[in-house]
Design a protein around this motif. Structure first.
Motif, PDB file in Angstrom:
ATOM      1  N   LEU A   1     -10.553  -7.779  -1.228  1.00 13.01           N
ATOM      2  CA  LEU A   1     -10.667  -6.512  -1.939  1.00 13.01           C
ATOM      3  C   LEU A   1      -9.416  -5.685  -1.717  1.00 13.01           C
ATOM      4  O   LEU A   1      -8.801  -5.745  -0.657  1.00 13.01           O
ATOM      5  CB  LEU A   1     -11.879  -5.718  -1.433  1.00 13.01           C
ATOM      6  CG  LEU A   1     -13.253  -6.344  -1.632  1.00 13.01           C
ATOM      7  CD1 LEU A   1     -14.312  -5.495  -0.933  1.00 13.01           C
ATOM      8  CD2 LEU A   1     -13.570  -6.508  -3.104  1.00 13.01           C
ATOM      9  N   SER A   2      -9.056  -4.912  -2.718  1.00 15.79           N
ATOM     10  CA  SER A   2      -7.911  -4.008  -2.549  1.00 15.79           C
ATOM     11  C   SER A   2      -8.388  -2.593  -2.314  1.00 15.79           C
ATOM     12  O   SER A   2      -9.507  -2.253  -2.478  1.00 15.79           O
ATOM     13  CB  SER A   2      -7.013  -4.041  -3.777  1.00 15.79           C
ATOM     14  OG  SER A   2      -7.713  -3.643  -4.925  1.00 15.79           O
TER      15      SER A   2
ATOM     16  N   SER B   1       0.844  -1.199   0.000  1.00 22.67           N
ATOM     17  CA  SER B   1       0.000   0.000   0.000  1.00 22.67           C
ATOM     18  C   SER B   1       0.883   1.255   0.000  1.00 22.67           C
ATOM     19  O   SER B   1       2.072   1.194  -0.300  1.00 22.67           O
ATOM     20  CB  SER B   1      -0.990  -0.001   1.172  1.00 22.67           C
ATOM     21  OG  SER B   1      -0.362   0.387   2.381  1.00 22.67           O
ATOM     22  N   GLU B   2       0.289   2.368   0.326  1.00 19.54           N
ATOM     23  CA  GLU B   2       1.018   3.637   0.395  1.00 19.54           C
ATOM     24  C   GLU B   2       0.945   4.241   1.795  1.00 19.54           C
ATOM     25  O   GLU B   2       1.434   5.345   2.016  1.00 19.54           O
ATOM     26  CB  GLU B   2       0.436   4.643  -0.618  1.00 19.54           C
ATOM     27  CG  GLU B   2       0.602   4.228  -2.066  1.00 19.54           C
ATOM     28  CD  GLU B   2       2.049   4.338  -2.536  1.00 19.54           C
ATOM     29  OE1 GLU B   2       2.705   5.346  -2.237  1.00 19.54           O
ATOM     30  OE2 GLU B   2       2.517   3.386  -3.203  1.00 19.54           O
ATOM     31  N   ARG B   3       0.347   3.533   2.741  1.00 16.67           N
ATOM     32  CA  ARG B   3       0.131   4.123   4.074  1.00 16.67           C
ATOM     33  C   ARG B   3       1.416   4.397   4.826  1.00 16.67           C
ATOM     34  O   ARG B   3       1.445   5.206   5.738  1.00 16.67           O
ATOM     35  CB  ARG B   3      -0.808   3.265   4.905  1.00 16.67           C
ATOM     36  CG  ARG B   3      -0.279   1.907   5.257  1.00 16.67           C
ATOM     37  CD  ARG B   3      -1.327   1.094   5.957  1.00 16.67           C
ATOM     38  NE  ARG B   3      -0.781  -0.200   6.311  1.00 16.67           N
ATOM     39  CZ  ARG B   3      -1.252  -0.946   7.272  1.00 16.67           C
ATOM     40  NH1 ARG B   3      -2.278  -0.534   7.979  1.00 16.67           N
ATOM     41  NH2 ARG B   3      -0.710  -2.111   7.527  1.00 16.67           N
ATOM     42  N   TRP B   4       2.499   3.743   4.463  1.00 12.13           N
ATOM     43  CA  TRP B   4       3.797   3.964   5.090  1.00 12.13           C
ATOM     44  C   TRP B   4       4.325   5.372   4.832  1.00 12.13           C
ATOM     45  O   TRP B   4       5.127   5.884   5.599  1.00 12.13           O
ATOM     46  CB  TRP B   4       4.810   2.927   4.612  1.00 12.13           C
ATOM     47  CG  TRP B   4       4.945   2.843   3.122  1.00 12.13           C
ATOM     48  CD1 TRP B   4       4.271   2.008   2.283  1.00 12.13           C
ATOM     49  CD2 TRP B   4       5.793   3.637   2.297  1.00 12.13           C
ATOM     50  NE1 TRP B   4       4.642   2.226   0.983  1.00 12.13           N
ATOM     51  CE2 TRP B   4       5.582   3.223   0.961  1.00 12.13           C
ATOM     52  CE3 TRP B   4       6.713   4.650   2.541  1.00 12.13           C
ATOM     53  CZ2 TRP B   4       6.242   3.791  -0.114  1.00 12.13           C
ATOM     54  CZ3 TRP B   4       7.383   5.213   1.466  1.00 12.13           C
ATOM     55  CH2 TRP B   4       7.141   4.789   0.157  1.00 12.13           C
ATOM     56  N   ARG B   5       3.886   5.993   3.727  1.00 10.46           N
ATOM     57  CA  ARG B   5       4.401   7.325   3.358  1.00 10.46           C
ATOM     58  C   ARG B   5       4.162   8.359   4.467  1.00 10.46           C
ATOM     59  O   ARG B   5       5.048   9.133   4.802  1.00 10.46           O
ATOM     60  CB  ARG B   5       3.772   7.814   2.059  1.00 10.46           C
ATOM     61  CG  ARG B   5       4.248   7.068   0.856  1.00 10.46           C
ATOM     62  CD  ARG B   5       3.682   7.676  -0.430  1.00 10.46           C
ATOM     63  NE  ARG B   5       4.331   7.085  -1.563  1.00 10.46           N
ATOM     64  CZ  ARG B   5       5.541   7.412  -2.005  1.00 10.46           C
ATOM     65  NH1 ARG B   5       6.215   8.363  -1.421  1.00 10.46           N
ATOM     66  NH2 ARG B   5       6.060   6.794  -3.047  1.00 10.46           N
TER      67      ARG B   5
ATOM     68  N   ARG C   1       5.256  -3.411  -5.661  1.00 11.51           N
ATOM     69  CA  ARG C   1       4.218  -2.833  -4.803  1.00 11.51           C
ATOM     70  C   ARG C   1       2.989  -3.731  -4.825  1.00 11.51           C
ATOM     71  O   ARG C   1       2.671  -4.317  -5.849  1.00 11.51           O
ATOM     72  CB  ARG C   1       3.831  -1.441  -5.298  1.00 11.51           C
ATOM     73  CG  ARG C   1       4.958  -0.457  -5.232  1.00 11.51           C
ATOM     74  CD  ARG C   1       4.557   0.878  -5.872  1.00 11.51           C
ATOM     75  NE  ARG C   1       5.704   1.756  -5.933  1.00 11.51           N
ATOM     76  CZ  ARG C   1       6.086   2.577  -4.969  1.00 11.51           C
ATOM     77  NH1 ARG C   1       5.397   2.639  -3.856  1.00 11.51           N
ATOM     78  NH2 ARG C   1       7.148   3.332  -5.096  1.00 11.51           N
ATOM     79  N   THR C   2       2.306  -3.780  -3.676  1.00  8.06           N
ATOM     80  CA  THR C   2       1.061  -4.531  -3.597  1.00  8.06           C
ATOM     81  C   THR C   2       0.033  -3.680  -2.862  1.00  8.06           C
ATOM     82  O   THR C   2       0.384  -2.840  -2.028  1.00  8.06           O
ATOM     83  CB  THR C   2       1.233  -5.851  -2.821  1.00  8.06           C
ATOM     84  OG1 THR C   2       1.596  -5.563  -1.468  1.00  8.06           O
ATOM     85  CG2 THR C   2       2.264  -6.745  -3.468  1.00  8.06           C
ATOM     86  N   PRO C   3      -1.247  -3.892  -3.152  1.00  8.09           N
ATOM     87  CA  PRO C   3      -2.274  -3.179  -2.386  1.00  8.09           C
ATOM     88  C   PRO C   3      -2.438  -3.825  -1.021  1.00  8.09           C
ATOM     89  O   PRO C   3      -2.014  -4.963  -0.804  1.00  8.09           O
ATOM     90  CB  PRO C   3      -3.535  -3.370  -3.237  1.00  8.09           C
ATOM     91  CG  PRO C   3      -3.301  -4.649  -3.960  1.00  8.09           C
ATOM     92  CD  PRO C   3      -1.812  -4.718  -4.207  1.00  8.09           C
ATOM     93  N   LEU C   4      -3.057  -3.113  -0.124  1.00  6.05           N
ATOM     94  CA  LEU C   4      -3.421  -3.677   1.168  1.00  6.05           C
ATOM     95  C   LEU C   4      -4.773  -4.353   0.979  1.00  6.05           C
ATOM     96  O   LEU C   4      -5.749  -3.703   0.616  1.00  6.05           O
ATOM     97  CB  LEU C   4      -3.496  -2.585   2.232  1.00  6.05           C
ATOM     98  CG  LEU C   4      -3.769  -3.039   3.649  1.00  6.05           C
ATOM     99  CD1 LEU C   4      -2.640  -3.951   4.136  1.00  6.05           C
ATOM    100  CD2 LEU C   4      -3.886  -1.849   4.574  1.00  6.05           C
ATOM    101  N   LEU C   5      -4.841  -5.653   1.166  1.00  9.67           N
ATOM    102  CA  LEU C   5      -6.060  -6.405   0.931  1.00  9.67           C
ATOM    103  C   LEU C   5      -6.883  -6.538   2.199  1.00  9.67           C
ATOM    104  O   LEU C   5      -6.334  -6.629   3.297  1.00  9.67           O
ATOM    105  CB  LEU C   5      -5.702  -7.802   0.398  1.00  9.67           C
ATOM    106  CG  LEU C   5      -4.904  -7.841  -0.897  1.00  9.67           C
ATOM    107  CD1 LEU C   5      -4.512  -9.276  -1.241  1.00  9.67           C
ATOM    108  CD2 LEU C   5      -5.665  -7.198  -2.034  1.00  9.67           C
ATOM    109  N   THR C   6      -8.201  -6.549   2.034  1.00  6.29           N
ATOM    110  CA  THR C   6      -9.102  -6.782   3.163  1.00  6.29           C
ATOM    111  C   THR C   6     -10.049  -7.933   2.791  1.00  6.29           C
ATOM    112  O   THR C   6     -10.461  -8.068   1.649  1.00  6.29           O
ATOM    113  CB  THR C   6      -9.928  -5.520   3.499  1.00  6.29           C
ATOM    114  OG1 THR C   6     -10.622  -5.087   2.328  1.00  6.29           O
ATOM    115  CG2 THR C   6      -9.036  -4.402   4.013  1.00  6.29           C
TER     116      THR C   6
END
Length: 117
Positions: free
Chosen positions: A116-117, A81-85, A104-109
């Motif tokens: 879902l990404s 994901s990008e949440r680390w930014r 890069r990969t999305p954060l999946l739920t």
């Protein structure tokens, strides 16, 4: 020279608290004091396998900063994901731009029977 497994020659003052999304328990990140002379004045890269929330990388940056070592780049095999930014930017505005990842990969739920990404 950084690790979470405390060796008997490690110093508590050369450690910082650390958390990650993969462990529930609080742990500490240590720098091997014998490695400090090898790092001083050198170009250093801070490398982790995965950067997701950014908290473990910030712990590494904090520990290195306390030893007067500033990495020139942060590397990771996977950027999730990008949440680390935001976490890195709160440590210093320059840090998100110094991150390089292999992929890069999305954060999946979890959603029903799928993801879902």
């Amino acid at each position: 020279p950084l690790g979470t497994s405390r060796k008997f020659w490690y110093l508590d003052e050369l450690s910082v608290p650390m958390s990650s999304i993969t462990t529930q328990q609080q742990k500490r990140l240590y720098i091997d004091p014998r490695m400090l002379p090898l790092l001083e004045g050198k170009r250093v890269a801070l490398v982790d396998d995965v950067i997701s929330s950014g908290t473990s990388i910030v712990a590494g940056l904090s520990l290195l900063a306390g030893s007067n070592i500033e990495p020139v780049v942060i590397g990771a095999a996977m950027l999730q994901s990008e949440r680390w930014r935001e976490t890195l930017a709160s440590f210093g505005a320059e840090w998100p731009d110094r991150v390089q990842g292999v992929f890069r990969t999305p954060l999946l739920t979890k959603a029903g029977d799928g993801w879902l990404s």
